[in-house]
Design an enzyme around this catalytic site. Structure first.
Site: not given
Length: 1460
Positions: A904, A974, A1207
């Site tokens: 990742d 985040k 991704d």
């Protein structure tokens, strides 16, 4: 005479998008489609004289054979690589050079001609409706009505001559087909029923429209079919005489070999010859036939391949307020016929394709057959079909509805013959050809299945908006007709042998007018040889694309309303109620659904309400259908070759996901496919689709056991969640307490409903997984408009939630080798949530938890349940199973692993931004630079925010800072950091932070005395400031992207300016004509306008009022002409077109009620605000999509199994190191090029001839000068001012000195800006767009959902289209909150305490800063007075690219944690 034909290279232009709106306009370059590759011997006509031996043919290039060298006509020069296959020069995973001056450019769409009224024959006056109706008439054989539609199109004007010729070609093809099928009686004498066709050609085509070889071919065919004797000879000679000298004419499948022989016999000047096929041409292999050997496969069993071969228990059904589960089980019942443990993959390819085709074929016929059988079973048991069961009613519904649709179809046909038509007759006339395209039986089934499926989405106990149902019914019917017609066989009476059809499809007619050629050139046999050998193509050699328009929105609305009205009238349900007096049960037949209105958000909205008795039945008898595109494939997907050619075998799926009204992306994509620019992207999709998958039986068995218990396990919600209703307030008279209680009750009900919906969806997923438990299957992929890949199957795919990813494994295994076991252990730590440690620490984490791993494997639900504590528990359990098996193997290196191991990226969007901006500090935070431990950008941002909050609290004594001191942790920031780069607004970011603060600190208000929303707004500014300081270069790049995007959104292209000039000239001529004396005897001349190389049929001019002329000349009117959407090319040469446009509502009267439609066209102005805000994040998305595709192509080339979730890249444990190198090399290849510089050059080439509307501050020298100039030119309109600037710029570019001198002497606002302007005097284009959007924010928010009577062109089934809710969201999904929200006052208060750093207007926009271009409320009037502004037209130029930092992208190769 046998000759070997030379390989002729064709210039293959872009295939026109043949839709209702695309065909209307000449800007699409209606030029020939792809030529056919002759694999059969070529037939030609040449002279009877002997000719010397011709020179051998030159070998065709590989790209010419496969069609990868097709250029957009008039915009792209042709390029060739002779005699060398393209993919031997450059591997697919290498970047191809991009010529920014040679990119695909599609002209803007001309404004649609004015809508005409429907005439007395029932022919509409709208181009889109006419084109669709013409196509429908051809398909159902109503050619007389089709020619009426064609003539109406001519009357309205607005079509190019090529488009009109294309329409007549469609008519000629249909006429030929009808004659061949025996639909017309051809006389054996000289006269025939085809004489009207030749009259049509002479009056409507010849001399009026361009001469095409295809037209001549059709007329030759009609001559052979309709003529005999001398008339046949005359007509053949006539049409052959129209061919120019020394030509090659490709007639495709028009003329057969017999036709060519007859033409050669009739015309003695020509000889029919046969040429040998080129040995370099590929040989077509017949499809393998399905034999009866597969019966052994279904009758015999073999040992299970995976885990246990015992049949798993049934999946515990969830009572659903929908209609899908039972039908799902019946749709996948095919797998029940397969013995346990047998894999379809062991069958031959042909048989697997047959099974896949069976899965894909629509369930309409199967549903009708099932209803019939159930009804017969009820009758055999002596039960009445009027019993209160849904199963007993469906067949009766279908029978009654079928009868009603047949009646409506007959009424529609009869209406066409009426001389005097009522309004209902006119509507029926318009719908007749659409009704005739399908059978009443099939249409009735489609209506029932579609309606029930849509009700399942909204919930059976809720009303479904009428617009949703109407559009969904029509869209499903249209799609069914397309698929059904495509799979229908040719009628037996016209079926030829396979060999004859192949020969016909490869016919190539070569004509040489030898007599005239020899007369014009002195020579004999040598010149004859040159004539045959060097034959040139007929300029119009290749056939025009065939008409295949989609149904326009208005037609869909009327068609769907007709079907829905028929269903409402015929569908009945038995209602049993107790008599209020006698207490006896009384049954009554009532409508199953009713049409009524509801008040929603202050508007009356038409809705369809199911009968309460039907609601009760459907809750206990769930039913519905699963379409083929929702299931995985049991064979490898078809390779992608065209827009809708690839993926599923039968079901048409587009290569790029685009809504029906979003035409731009389809047009550009088809152009790129024709030119070969989409080769890498489509090959990448093929690689992703070729990855074979299987169900992880061990995980599935545990999941099924957990599911059937009905308790909450991991992300599986409980069957009956314990969510008690809050107690009512003690004092019922307290309104505030009651309001709070009602809010709490609603929150509990919403949570229950959400958990129930989640369980229903997972029920579908588990049923599909159970059916595919022993099968090898595949996921066909397609793209979104940015190039990101998504699997098409909706329910079961690797982009799903944790439980779906844990269920899937690679079908192909690979030994772990020397490093695979290590990566399995690291993967376990990653999915557990221990992913911020070093790789060595992650490996040690797995070693330390060895006993927990074994306990999770041996007793997953009744042991310590260590795996349930993981961040991704089901993936953790799957890894535990794999790791335990590997450790128990005698030699772990030889253990064959099937588990996908993930790599990742670290906030991948920020990684791309850091590489673009060259930020060393930012690159270090996202692991672009090597380090001993992985960097965590979220923690870094949290640390900076904490530091700045502490400063405000300690030094500035701010209350907000004091309240938040010590409360900012990684989790708070985040989500905002993650979505920031993808376009989240300040309001959206504040909501994200507010959710986290409330979750972490439920009593925040009581503890601090501050409103949490105010604290969240304050924290948001600190997060944006932190990102801006960490990614300085990236911030500058983002600001630059916003500026160039804002300029493009406010520009007029040279083509638009020419049209504006023509309008000004037309209006000037009209004013002169009004002042001139009227001459009643003067003839009316219908002109033709020439645009480039395309002639346009001009509509009849209508005089305009002075008020209308003035309005069209205003600045606001010119802003409505901003059509330039932002377009760019990705590193893999895929064109990306942003689809955001403003839409206007249209009202359509239907048989049910008047509906308001949102009909989007390419001629609609762009939504400047959405275009601007979406451009930077969409550009980054296009980069990460290119990165993934490059990695997929190279992984496939090196023999790796590859899968990806944007991704997150997956492969076998043994290949992680290899894939890691590939990922890094691909990223470096993209960013070692000048990505931003290429983008600027492309924009200059694409938009450089445009003018944009710049904004200048009025209180500056240049602003005052412009204002003074305009006061002295009060009579000049905004349009005239624009054209004056255009004239000045044209003179300045003139090669003549006198013209340049005149241009220099002209004074315009633009020239004043050149002399007096400065950067400080301008407002950035991005700020101007934001400020302009703020003025119209209330109107912009009207998105059609408030009243639900506004149809947006969607069918209400987007949730079923395979879009991933989180990963696949469009950028606008994270742009929460428009300008003018109610919380701005709170934000203003927060800004007050924030000091000067947060006071006043937000001068920057971007992911690293707050995006509100608005001052504090109390300072608004003062600010606006100081910043009064005006606009000026300037040449569209782009600012210099910000300086790049010193980060070296080559350092990435040494980073262990780039992807980890």
């Amino acid at each position: 005479m046998l000759v070997r034909s030379g390989a002729t290279r064709h210039t293959l232009p872009v295939r026109t998008l043949l839709t209702s709106s695309a065909l209307r306009y000449p800007s699409r370059c209606l030029l020939p489609s792809v030529s056919r590759l002759p694999t059969e011997p070529q037939r030609s006509l040449t002279t009877t004289a002997a000719a010397p031996e011709l020179r051998p043919a030159s070998k065709k290039t590989y790209r010419a054979l496969v069609g990868f060298e097709r250029n957009l006509a008039t915009t792209v020069t042709e390029q060739y690589i002779d005699n060398v296959p393209f993919n031997t020069l450059t591997p697919l995973y290498q970047l191809r050079p991009i010529d920014v001056a040679n990119t695909i450019q599609i002209p803007d769409q001309l404004p649609p001609p004015a809508r005409g009224r429907m005439n007395q024959s029932g022919i509409p006056g709208d181009h889109a409706e006419l084109l669709s109706m013409f196509d429908a008439c051809l398909k159902v054989g109503r050619l007389e009505r089709a020619i009426m539609v064609a003539r109406r199109l001519e009357e309205l004007g607005g079509l190019s001559t090529l488009e009109m010729l294309q329409i007549y070609h469609g008519y000629l093809r249909a006429r030929i087909a009808r004659i061949e099928m025996g639909g017309e009686k051809i006389a054996k004498t000289g006269a025939s029923t085809g004489d009207d066709v030749f009259a049509l050609y002479e009056t409507r085509i010849h001399g009026e429209l361009p001469l095409r070889s295809e037209t001549i071919g059709y007329m030759l065919k009609l001559s052979l079919l309709c003529s005999t004797g001398s008339k046949l000879r005359t007509r053949v000679t006539r049409f052959m005489g129209l061919l120019p000298h020394n030509t090659t004419m490709d007639l495709g499948d028009i003329l057969s070999a017999e036709d060519l022989a007859r033409i050669a016999k009739i015309s003695p000047s020509f000889t029919y010859t046969m040429s040998e096929s080129s040995p370099a041409e590929p040989e077509l292999k017949p499809e393998p036939k399905v034999n009866d050997d597969s019966t052994q496969f279904f009758n015999e069993a073999e040992p299970a391949i995976d885990f246990q071969s015992s049949v798993p228990p049934e999946v515990l059904a969830t009572t659903q307020k929908g209609l899908g589960l039972t039908s799902l089980k019946k749709t996948i019942s095919l797998f029940a016929e397969i013995p346990e443990g047998r894999d379809i993959a062991s069958l031959p390819l042909g048989e697997r394709k047959e099974i896949q085709s069976r899965l894909e074929k629509d369930t309409v016929e199967a549903a009708v057959d099932r209803w019939r059988k159930e009804s017969q079973a009820m009758s055999e048991m002596g039960l009445s079909v009027s019993s209160p069961g849904l199963n007993a009613r469906l067949y009766e519904w279908h029978t009654d509805l079928q009868r009603r649709i047949a009646k409506e179809t007959q009424l529609a046909v009869d209406s066409e013959a009426k001389e005097k038509k009522t309004s209902d007759d006119l509507v029926r006339c318009q719908l007749a050809p659409y009704l005739l395209q399908s059978s009443p039986e099939r249409l009735a089934a489609v209506v029932i299945l579609s309606l029930l499926s849509l009700v399942s989405v909204f919930g059976v106990d809720k009303g479904v908006p009428l617009t949703r149902i109407v559009h969904h019914l029509a869209s499903t019917a249209e799609e069914d007709i397309r698929v059904f017609k495509a799979t229908q066989s040719i009628p037996k009476n016209i079926v030829r042998s396979k060999k004859a059809r192949e020969q016909k499809a490869k016919t190539l007619l070569k004509v040489a007018k030898v007599r005239e050629y020899q007369a014009s050139i002195n020579g004999g046999e040598q010149n004859l040889a040159e004539a045959v050998d060097g034959q040139k193509e007929f300029p119009s050699d290749l056939p025009l694309p065939r008409l295949d328009p989609r149904w326009p929105t208005t037609t869909k609305t009327k068609f769907g309303a007709l079907l829905l009205g028929a269903f409402l009238d015929t569908a009945k349900v038995v209602v049993v109620r107790e008599h209020p007096e006698t207490k006896e049960l009384v049954s009554q037949m009532q409508p199953a659904f009713s049409h009524t209105t509801q008040l929603r958000k202050g508007k009356k909205v038409g809705v369809i309400i199911p009968n309460r008795a039907l609601v009760d039945i459907m809750k206990t008898e769930p039913r519905g259908e699963v379409l083929a595109r929702h299931l995985p494939m049991v064979v490898e997907p078809e390779p992608w070759t065209q827009w809708e050619k690839g993926g599923f075998l039968e079901y048409p799926t587009s290569v790029v996901r685009a809504k029906a009204q979003e035409k731009d992306q389809q047009i550009y994509t088809e152009a790129a496919i024709e030119r070969g620019d989409m080769e890498q992207m489509m090959k990448g999709l093929d690689v992703l689709g070729q990855t074979a998958w299987r169900i992880n039986r061990k995980v599935f068995n545990v999941m099924l056991e957990a599911w059937n218990t009905g308790t909450e396990v991991a992300n599986i919600p409980a069957l009956n969640p314990n969510l008690p209703i809050p107690p009512a307030p003690e004092s019922p008279d307290d309104p505030l307490a009651r309001r709070a209680w009602l809010k709490a009750v609603k929150a509990v009900e919403n949570e229950k409903g959400g958990l129930h919906s989640q369980r229903c969806f997972m029920n579908f997923q588990l049923e599909i997984a159970r059916a595919f438990r022993d099968q090898t299957f595949y996921f066909p992929h397609n793209l979104d408009f940015r190039g990101r890949a998504y699997p098409v199957p909706t329910y079961l795919n690797h982009m799903g939630a944790d439980h779906m990813r844990g269920l899937l494994k690679f079908a192909k295994g690979k030994p772990l080798g020397t490093k695979g076991l290590r990566w399995l252990k690291i993967h376990l730590a990653n999915v557990y949530g221990f992913d911020k440690a070093s790789l060595a620490e992650r490996e040690e984490f797995a070693n330390q938890n060895h006993q927990n791993i074994l306990d999770s494997v041996r007793n997953p639900l009744n042991g310590s349940c260590w795996w349930l504590k993981a961040e991704d528990p089901w993936q953790c359990l799957a890894t535990c199973f794999e790791l335990a098996d590997a450790l128990e193997h005698p030699d772990p290196a030889q253990f064959v692993s099937h588990l996908p191991v993930h790599q990742d990226g670290t906030c991948n969007g920020l990684q791309h931004y850091a590489a673009l901006g060259g930020d060393t500090w930012g690159a270090e935070q996202v692991n672009l630079l090597p380090g001993e431990r992985p960097a965590d950008v979220y923690s870094a941002v949290a640390d900076i925010v904490t530091e700045r909050i502490n400063y405000d609290a300690d030094e500035l004594k701010l209350d907000f800072a004091i309240a938040l001191k010590g409360k900012i942790v990684r989790k708070v920031v985040k989500q905002t950091v993650m979505t920031n780069v993808y376009g989240v607004t300040r309001t959206g970011a504040k909501k994200q932070i507010l959710r986290q603060l409330e979750a972490l600190y439920p009593n925040l208000k009581q503890e601090t005395g501050q409103e949490p929303s105010v604290l969240a707004a304050y924290c948001t500014t600190k997060v944006f400031d932190a990102l801006s300081s960490m990614f300085k270069g990236a911030h500058d790049i983002q600001m630059w992207l916003g500026e160039i995007g804002g300029r493009v959104c406010q520009s007029l292209s040279a083509e638009q300016i020419k049209r504006i000039a023509m309008e000004e000239q037309d209006e000037a001529e009209a004013r002169q004509a009004q002042q001139a004396p009227h001459d009643p005897d003067a003839p009316t001349v219908r002109t033709k306008k020439v645009r480039g190389e395309v002639t346009i049929m001009a509509p009849k001019r209508k005089s305009k009022s002075l008020k209308a002329v003035k309005n069209e000349s205003s600045l606001d009117s010119l802003k409505e002409r901003f059509l330039s959407t932002i377009v760019w090319t990705t590193p893999l040469r895929m064109p990306v077109v942003q689809p955001y446009r403003n839409t206007a509502n249209r009202t359509v009267a239907t048989c049910l009620q008047t509906l308001s439609l949102m009909d989007t066209a390419r001629s609609d102005p762009v939504n400047r605000r959405k275009q601007l805000q979406a451009f930077p994040p969409n550009f980054i998305h296009s980069l990460d999509a290119s990165h993934m595709m490059l990695s997929a192509l190279e992984s496939h080339d090196r023999g790796l199994t590859f899968a990806a979730v944007h991704d997150s890249f997956w492969t076998h444990a043994a290949d992680v190191d290899v894939m890691g190198g590939i990922i890094r090399d691909s990223f470096i290849r993209i960013h070692e090029e000048d990505v931003i510089g290429r983008l600027k050059r492309e924009f200059e080439a694409r938009f450089g001839d445009s003018l944009y509307l710049a904004t200048v501050i009025k209180n500056t020298p240049v602003g005052r000068a412009i204002e003074h100039w305009r006061k002295s030119h009060k009579t000049m309109t905004a349009r005239q001012e624009l054209l004056l600037e255009v004239e000045r710029l044209k003179l300045l570019k003139s090669p003549h000195l006198t013209d340049r001198t005149r241009g220099e002497e002209m004074v315009t606002p633009g020239s004043l800006f050149e002399k007096l302007g400065s950067p400080d005097a301008m407002i950035s284009a991005a700020q101007a767009v934001e400020a302009d959007a703020d003025k119209t924010a209330p109107d912009a928010d009207m998105d059609g959902e408030d009243g639900m009577d506004v149809m947006d062109g969607q069918d209400g089934m987007d949730v079923m289209d395979g879009q991933d809710v989180m990963d696949g969201m469009d950028v606008t999904d994270v742009m929460e909150g428009e300008a003018g929200s109610a919380e701005d006052e709170i934000e203003g208060a927060a800004a007050e305490q924030g000091g000067n750093a947060t006071r006043g207007i937000w001068k920057e926009t971007g992911p690293f800063i707050a995006r509100k271009d608005r001052p504090e409320p109390r300072d608004r009037s003062a600010y606006m007075s100081q910043q009064a502004k005006l606009t000026v037209w300037l040449p569209l130029t782009f600012p210099d690219i910000p300086a790049k930092g010193d980060f070296d992208i080559q350092m990435l190769r040494q980073s262990k944690y780039f992807f980890s």
